[in-house]
Scaffold this motif. Structure first.
Motif, PDB file in Angstrom:
ATOM      1  N   THR A  79       1.782   6.752  -7.005  1.00  0.00           N
ATOM      2  CA  THR A  79       0.570   7.216  -7.675  1.00  0.00           C
ATOM      3  C   THR A  79       0.839   8.554  -8.357  1.00  0.00           C
ATOM      4  OG1 THR A  79      -0.867   6.069  -6.122  1.00  0.00           O
ATOM      5  CG2 THR A  79      -1.839   7.882  -7.349  1.00  0.00           C
ATOM      6  N   THR A  80       0.524   8.615  -9.622  1.00  0.00           N
ATOM      7  CA  THR A  80       0.696   9.834 -10.418  1.00  0.00           C
ATOM      8  C   THR A  80      -0.589  10.043 -11.231  1.00  0.00           C
ATOM      9  OG1 THR A  80       1.618   8.641 -12.310  1.00  0.00           O
ATOM     10  CG2 THR A  80       3.185   9.430 -10.638  1.00  0.00           C
ATOM     11  N   PRO A  81      -0.741  11.212 -11.813  1.00  0.00           N
ATOM     12  CA  PRO A  81      -1.917  11.411 -12.670  1.00  0.00           C
ATOM     13  C   PRO A  81      -1.960  10.412 -13.838  1.00  0.00           C
ATOM     14  CG  PRO A  81      -0.956  13.529 -12.116  1.00  0.00           C
ATOM     15  CD  PRO A  81      -0.005  12.477 -11.597  1.00  0.00           C
ATOM     16  N   ASP A  82      -0.797   9.952 -14.286  1.00  0.00           N
ATOM     17  CA  ASP A  82      -0.757   9.017 -15.411  1.00  0.00           C
ATOM     18  C   ASP A  82      -1.305   7.637 -15.063  1.00  0.00           C
ATOM     19  OD1 ASP A  82       0.402  11.002 -16.942  1.00  0.00           O
ATOM     20  OD2 ASP A  82       2.445  10.357 -16.445  1.00  0.00           O
ATOM     21  N   ASN A  83      -1.061   7.167 -13.822  1.00  0.00           N
ATOM     22  CA  ASN A  83      -1.520   5.821 -13.466  1.00  0.00           C
ATOM     23  C   ASN A  83      -2.699   5.843 -12.491  1.00  0.00           C
ATOM     24  OD1 ASN A  83      -0.398   6.418 -10.976  1.00  0.00           O
ATOM     25  ND2 ASN A  83       1.324   5.029 -11.194  1.00  0.00           N
TER      26      ASN A  83
ATOM     27  N   VAL B 288       0.839  -1.201   0.000  1.00  0.00           N
ATOM     28  CA  VAL B 288       0.000   0.000   0.000  1.00  0.00           C
ATOM     29  C   VAL B 288       0.876   1.254   0.000  1.00  0.00           C
ATOM     30  CG1 VAL B 288      -1.704   1.324   1.327  1.00  0.00           C
ATOM     31  CG2 VAL B 288      -1.975  -1.138   1.054  1.00  0.00           C
ATOM     32  N   ALA B 289       1.984   1.219   0.754  1.00  0.00           N
ATOM     33  CA  ALA B 289       2.906   2.361   0.763  1.00  0.00           C
ATOM     34  C   ALA B 289       3.461   2.615  -0.635  1.00  0.00           C
ATOM     35  CB  ALA B 289       4.044   2.121   1.752  1.00  0.00           C
ATOM     36  N   VAL B 290       3.856   1.550  -1.321  1.00  0.00           N
ATOM     37  CA  VAL B 290       4.383   1.691  -2.683  1.00  0.00           C
ATOM     38  C   VAL B 290       3.298   2.220  -3.614  1.00  0.00           C
ATOM     39  CG1 VAL B 290       5.247   0.378  -4.670  1.00  0.00           C
ATOM     40  CG2 VAL B 290       6.206  -0.018  -2.390  1.00  0.00           C
ATOM     41  N   ILE B 291       2.082   1.709  -3.467  1.00  0.00           N
ATOM     42  CA  ILE B 291       0.982   2.188  -4.311  1.00  0.00           C
ATOM     43  C   ILE B 291       0.786   3.689  -4.135  1.00  0.00           C
ATOM     44  CG2 ILE B 291      -1.538   2.128  -4.568  1.00  0.00           C
ATOM     45  CD1 ILE B 291      -1.342  -0.927  -4.152  1.00  0.00           C
ATOM     46  N   PHE B 292       0.770   4.144  -2.879  1.00  0.00           N
ATOM     47  CA  PHE B 292       0.588   5.580  -2.640  1.00  0.00           C
ATOM     48  C   PHE B 292       1.763   6.393  -3.168  1.00  0.00           C
ATOM     49  CE2 PHE B 292      -3.045   4.923   0.084  1.00  0.00           C
ATOM     50  CZ  PHE B 292      -3.737   6.117  -0.043  1.00  0.00           C
TER      51      PHE B 292
ATOM     52  N   ALA C  94      -2.617  14.090  -7.171  1.00  0.00           N
ATOM     53  CA  ALA C  94      -2.616  15.541  -7.409  1.00  0.00           C
ATOM     54  C   ALA C  94      -1.554  16.274  -6.589  1.00  0.00           C
ATOM     55  CB  ALA C  94      -3.995  16.105  -7.082  1.00  0.00           C
ATOM     56  N   ARG C  95      -1.257  15.774  -5.389  1.00  0.00           N
ATOM     57  CA  ARG C  95      -0.349  16.504  -4.492  1.00  0.00           C
ATOM     58  C   ARG C  95       0.735  15.595  -3.941  1.00  0.00           C
ATOM     59  NH1 ARG C  95      -5.382  17.832  -2.387  1.00  0.00           N
ATOM     60  NH2 ARG C  95      -6.147  19.831  -3.088  1.00  0.00           N
ATOM     61  N   ARG C  96       1.940  16.076  -4.002  1.00  0.00           N
ATOM     62  CA  ARG C  96       3.081  15.325  -3.463  1.00  0.00           C
ATOM     63  C   ARG C  96       2.940  15.117  -1.957  1.00  0.00           C
ATOM     64  NH1 ARG C  96       8.372  16.404  -1.443  1.00  0.00           N
ATOM     65  NH2 ARG C  96       9.820  14.786  -2.094  1.00  0.00           N
ATOM     66  N   THR C  97       2.426  16.117  -1.255  1.00  0.00           N
ATOM     67  CA  THR C  97       2.253  16.016   0.200  1.00  0.00           C
ATOM     68  C   THR C  97       1.304  14.879   0.552  1.00  0.00           C
ATOM     69  OG1 THR C  97       2.565  18.403   0.369  1.00  0.00           O
ATOM     70  CG2 THR C  97       1.607  17.295   2.275  1.00  0.00           C
ATOM     71  N   ALA C  98       0.198  14.764  -0.156  1.00  0.00           N
ATOM     72  CA  ALA C  98      -0.762  13.690   0.101  1.00  0.00           C
ATOM     73  C   ALA C  98      -0.142  12.331  -0.209  1.00  0.00           C
ATOM     74  CB  ALA C  98      -2.023  13.900  -0.729  1.00  0.00           C
ATOM     75  N   ARG C  99       0.662  12.282  -1.257  1.00  0.00           N
ATOM     76  CA  ARG C  99       1.352  11.038  -1.622  1.00  0.00           C
ATOM     77  C   ARG C  99       2.293  10.618  -0.492  1.00  0.00           C
ATOM     78  NH1 ARG C  99       2.113  12.322  -6.615  1.00  0.00           N
ATOM     79  NH2 ARG C  99       3.960  13.561  -6.307  1.00  0.00           N
ATOM     80  N   LEU C 100       3.039  11.574   0.054  1.00  0.00           N
ATOM     81  CA  LEU C 100       3.974  11.279   1.138  1.00  0.00           C
ATOM     82  C   LEU C 100       3.259  10.910   2.433  1.00  0.00           C
ATOM     83  CD1 LEU C 100       6.689  14.019   0.533  1.00  0.00           C
ATOM     84  CD2 LEU C 100       6.820  11.578  -0.004  1.00  0.00           C
ATOM     85  N   VAL C 101       2.147  11.560   2.727  1.00  0.00           N
ATOM     86  CA  VAL C 101       1.397  11.243   3.943  1.00  0.00           C
ATOM     87  C   VAL C 101       0.794   9.836   3.847  1.00  0.00           C
ATOM     88  CG1 VAL C 101      -0.670  11.838   5.288  1.00  0.00           C
ATOM     89  CG2 VAL C 101       0.944  13.615   4.613  1.00  0.00           C
ATOM     90  N   GLY C 102       0.136   9.525   2.736  1.00  0.00           N
ATOM     91  CA  GLY C 102      -0.457   8.196   2.554  1.00  0.00           C
ATOM     92  C   GLY C 102       0.593   7.096   2.550  1.00  0.00           C
ATOM     93  N   GLY C 103       1.657   7.310   1.778  1.00  0.00           N
ATOM     94  CA  GLY C 103       2.737   6.323   1.727  1.00  0.00           C
ATOM     95  C   GLY C 103       3.481   6.220   3.043  1.00  0.00           C
ATOM     96  N   GLY C 104       3.653   7.356   3.702  1.00  0.00           N
ATOM     97  CA  GLY C 104       4.339   7.352   4.991  1.00  0.00           C
ATOM     98  C   GLY C 104       3.548   6.625   6.059  1.00  0.00           C
ATOM     99  N   PHE C 105       2.236   6.844   6.103  1.00  0.00           N
ATOM    100  CA  PHE C 105       1.389   6.154   7.080  1.00  0.00           C
ATOM    101  C   PHE C 105       1.424   4.650   6.860  1.00  0.00           C
ATOM    102  CE2 PHE C 105      -2.892   4.664   8.456  1.00  0.00           C
ATOM    103  CZ  PHE C 105      -2.700   4.832   9.819  1.00  0.00           C
ATOM    104  N   ALA C 106       1.264   4.226   5.610  1.00  0.00           N
ATOM    105  CA  ALA C 106       1.332   2.798   5.306  1.00  0.00           C
ATOM    106  C   ALA C 106       2.724   2.253   5.595  1.00  0.00           C
ATOM    107  CB  ALA C 106       0.936   2.546   3.854  1.00  0.00           C
TER     108      ALA C 106
ATOM    109  N   ARG D 179      -6.072  12.342  -4.326  1.00  0.00           N
ATOM    110  CA  ARG D 179      -5.280  13.415  -3.717  1.00  0.00           C
ATOM    111  C   ARG D 179      -3.792  13.137  -3.860  1.00  0.00           C
ATOM    112  NH1 ARG D 179      -9.245  12.930   0.271  1.00  0.00           N
ATOM    113  NH2 ARG D 179     -10.744  14.607   0.132  1.00  0.00           N
ATOM    114  N   ALA D 180      -3.415  11.857  -3.704  1.00  0.00           N
ATOM    115  CA  ALA D 180      -1.996  11.495  -3.842  1.00  0.00           C
ATOM    116  C   ALA D 180      -1.495  11.759  -5.254  1.00  0.00           C
ATOM    117  CB  ALA D 180      -1.794  10.026  -3.473  1.00  0.00           C
TER     118      ALA D 180
END
Length: 186
Positions: free
Chosen positions: A28-32, A21-25, A152-164, A149-150
């Motif tokens: 995650t980019t707009p492309d995928n 799940v951390a890797v998925i977050f 769209a925003r690098r911060t959301a990506r880091l928070v989601g991936g960081g939590f997982a 959100r991940a």
């Protein structure tokens, strides 16, 4: 070498699930994003997450189940996730929610049962994971929204991936400390 019991196996599987799940977050980019959104509804991923989590609940439910229900717990734990495969929407998101809840319970219990150092920190992290699981089970579409959100925003990506990632590291820590403690009693 310590034989793997339920709690050790659960911690090992939890590490794998939360690391994925951390890797998925984090990736995650707009492309995928379209593939990530589709993953939330993926039925096979939901079954792979749900079946072991429900099977893990069987030995935990035996002591509190009525006597007439005890022989039915294992067959129900196999049949119900398979039936859900055909009838539940957002099955992967719901399976992840169940995994978060079951892993939180199991790891908190293991941390205190084996008297591992840092059991209080493990408990706080697992509580947060369990709360996230309850939240996600009530509204599984929020996983899709978090992935949006991940993307769209690098911060959301880091928070989601960081939590997982924190959940994955905590699971790995519980696994290692439990093995070093000589295994759990359950």
């Amino acid at each position: 070498m310590t034989e793997l019991y339920f709690n050790e196996l659960e911690a090992l599987l939890s590490f794998g699930v939360f690391a994925a799940v951390a890797v998925i977050f984090l990736r995650t980019t707009p492309d995928n994003l379209r593939r990530r959104e589709a993953w939330c509804r993926h039925k096979w991923a939901g079954l792979l997450l749900t079946l072991p989590a429900v099977l893990r609940c069987v030995p935990l439910a035996l002591p509190v189940s009525p006597e007439f229900l005890a022989p039915w717990l294992l067959p129900l734990a196999v049949v119900l996730p398979i039936l859900c495969f055909f009838h539940i929407d957002a099955y992967a998101a719901r399976g992840l929610a169940l995994w978060l809840i079951v892993a939180a319970y199991g790891q908190i219990h293991t941390a205190f049962d084996c008297r591992i150092p840092g059991a209080t920190a493990v408990t706080v992290v697992c509580w947060l994971g369990g709360i996230a699981g309850i939240w996600l089970s009530a509204k599984p579409y929020l996983l899709r929204d978090a992935l949006r959100r991940a993307a769209a925003r690098r911060t959301a990506r880091l928070v989601g991936g960081g939590f997982a990632g924190v959940l994955a590291v905590t699971s790995l820590y519980v696994l290692i400390m439990t093995i070093l403690a000589g295994g759990s009693s359950i």
